[in-house]
Design a protein around this motif. Structure first.
Motif, short mmCIF file in Angstrom:
data_model
loop_
_atom_site.label_atom_id
_atom_site.label_comp_id
_atom_site.label_asym_id
_atom_site.label_seq_id
_atom_site.Cartn_x
_atom_site.Cartn_y
_atom_site.Cartn_z
N LEU A 93 -35.51 11.42 -7.95
CA LEU A 93 -34.84 11.66 -7.30
C LEU A 93 -33.31 10.26 -8.39
CD1 LEU A 93 -32.93 10.71 -4.32
CD2 LEU A 93 -34.75 9.10 -4.56
N VAL A 332 -39.44 7.92 -0.80
CA VAL A 332 -38.11 8.82 -1.43
C VAL A 332 -37.38 8.97 -0.47
CG1 VAL A 332 -38.21 11.14 -0.39
CG2 VAL A 332 -37.19 10.95 -2.38
N GLN A 336 -34.10 6.54 -0.90
CA GLN A 336 -32.14 7.18 -0.61
C GLN A 336 -31.73 6.46 0.57
OE1 GLN A 336 -33.75 10.94 0.69
NE2 GLN A 336 -33.24 12.35 -0.86
#
Length: 341
Positions: A93, A332, A336
């Motif tokens: 990411l 993840v 985010q």
């Protein structure tokens, strides 16, 4: 390291994470003083059950902060280094963030530990650094073929770790299989755990690929291993890397195990199906654990089935609400949501 102090002092970096939230109470029960260094990005609840323990100290801080690390290692006998951005999608990411946390902070941490008189450093590496191999048994001497940033950085850290090995500073690396099972800081982005969530919440298990071989290790056994590594003689572990796993299985086999256990534990899910879809994750390997069994006497006692049963209990009790869409269960997604940098 020998336990000559009344309460040996251990620093657990990432101690509020998935493994740390189970390990820290285990260490407290064993008589250790435990200091936790963690950013608590997944909330403050993972150590709530032991928060008032007289031998627990929690430090909210960043492993990249030299001053914070210096204060955290002061007076510490041993370090169990769990802190990292964990799993492949999370590292991908933001590669620069991942590099700074998972690798660039590592040698400064080692240096400060050594200067502070820490006697033992236990590093949580990963068996995923072997990448793709069709070798029937992957031992610790097998070539490393990391496919992602996550396992690349794990291998790079190991190279640094063993340069620091010295008579007064024992270093050891654990290459665990994929951990499965229950934790107060639950992750559902791991193979056994997410397949169980699919079965319980959807009544359909989605398998990505299926033929990939994946080794597994129950949370209880992982925690027991880290505890043992604090107590073993230096000569048994100094400068060594150990695979740690129990059951090698394909993802499809794991799905069938989950299907069977969930059906037995939840009759209302006895018709749970399995659907297969293509996967872009080709990692496949079987780890050999003869070394850790012969050298350290470590033999796991808990199975994939045990992990699934424990998770089913948690689901049925309401302990894992909104399991498929709450970002706290998925590394993840939480990164985010927080816009981590």
């Amino acid at each position: 390291m020998t336990r000559t102090l009344a309460h040996p002092r251990v620093l657990v970096t990432g101690g509020a994470g998935y493994v740390g939230a189970v390990l820290v109470p285990r260490l407290l029960d064993a008589g250790y003083f435990v200091r936790v260094l963690d950013l608590y990005v997944f909330g403050d609840d993972s150590l709530a059950a032991v928060r008032d323990h007289p031998r627990l100290e929690e430090v909210r801080g960043d492993i990249r902060d030299d001053d914070m690390v210096r204060r955290s290692v002061a007076g510490i006998d041993a370090v169990i280094h769990l802190a990292c951005i964990s799993n492949d999608p999370s590292c991908a990411l933001d590669p620069e963030l991942s590099r700074s946390i998972n690798f660039e902070s590592f040698e400064p941490l080692l240096r400060q530990c050594r200067e502070a008189g820490v006697r033992r450093f236990i590093f949580a590496s990963s068996s995923s650094l072997y990448g793709i191999t069709d070798a029937p048994q992957v031992t610790e001497d097998h070539p490393r073929h990391p496919l992602t940033l996550y396992n690349t950085f794990k291998g790079m850290c190991e190279d640094v770790l063993f340069r620091y090995q010295a008579p007064a500073f024992t270093t050891v690396s654990v290459r665990p299989a994929t951990i499965c099972g229950r934790s107060p800081r639950q992750r559902l982005d791991l193979t056994v755990n997410i397949l169980t969530a699919h079965a319980v919440e959807r009544g359909v298990i989605t398998v990505f690929g299926g033929s990939q071989q994946r080794p597994n290790l129950h949370m209880a056994d992982a925690v027991e291993l880290y505890t043992q590594l604090l107590e073993l003689p230096d000569a048994d572990i100094a400068g060594e890397a150990f695979n740690a796993g129990y059951q090698n299985a394909t993802v499809a086999d794991i799905a069938r195990t989950v299907q069977r256990v969930v059906a037995a534990e939840m009759p209302e899910r006895s018709d749970t199906g399995i659907e297969t879809t293509p996967s872009d994750d080709p990692r496949s390997y079987r780890i050999n654990t003869d070394k850790i069994r012969k050298r350290l006497g470590f033999v796991p006692r808990h199975t994939i089935e045990d992990a699934v049963r424990n998770l089913v209990v948690a689901f049925r009790s309401g302990a894992l609400p909104r399991a498929l869409d709450d970002d706290r269960y998925y590394n993840v997604k939480r990164m985010q949501a927080l816009g981590m940098r």
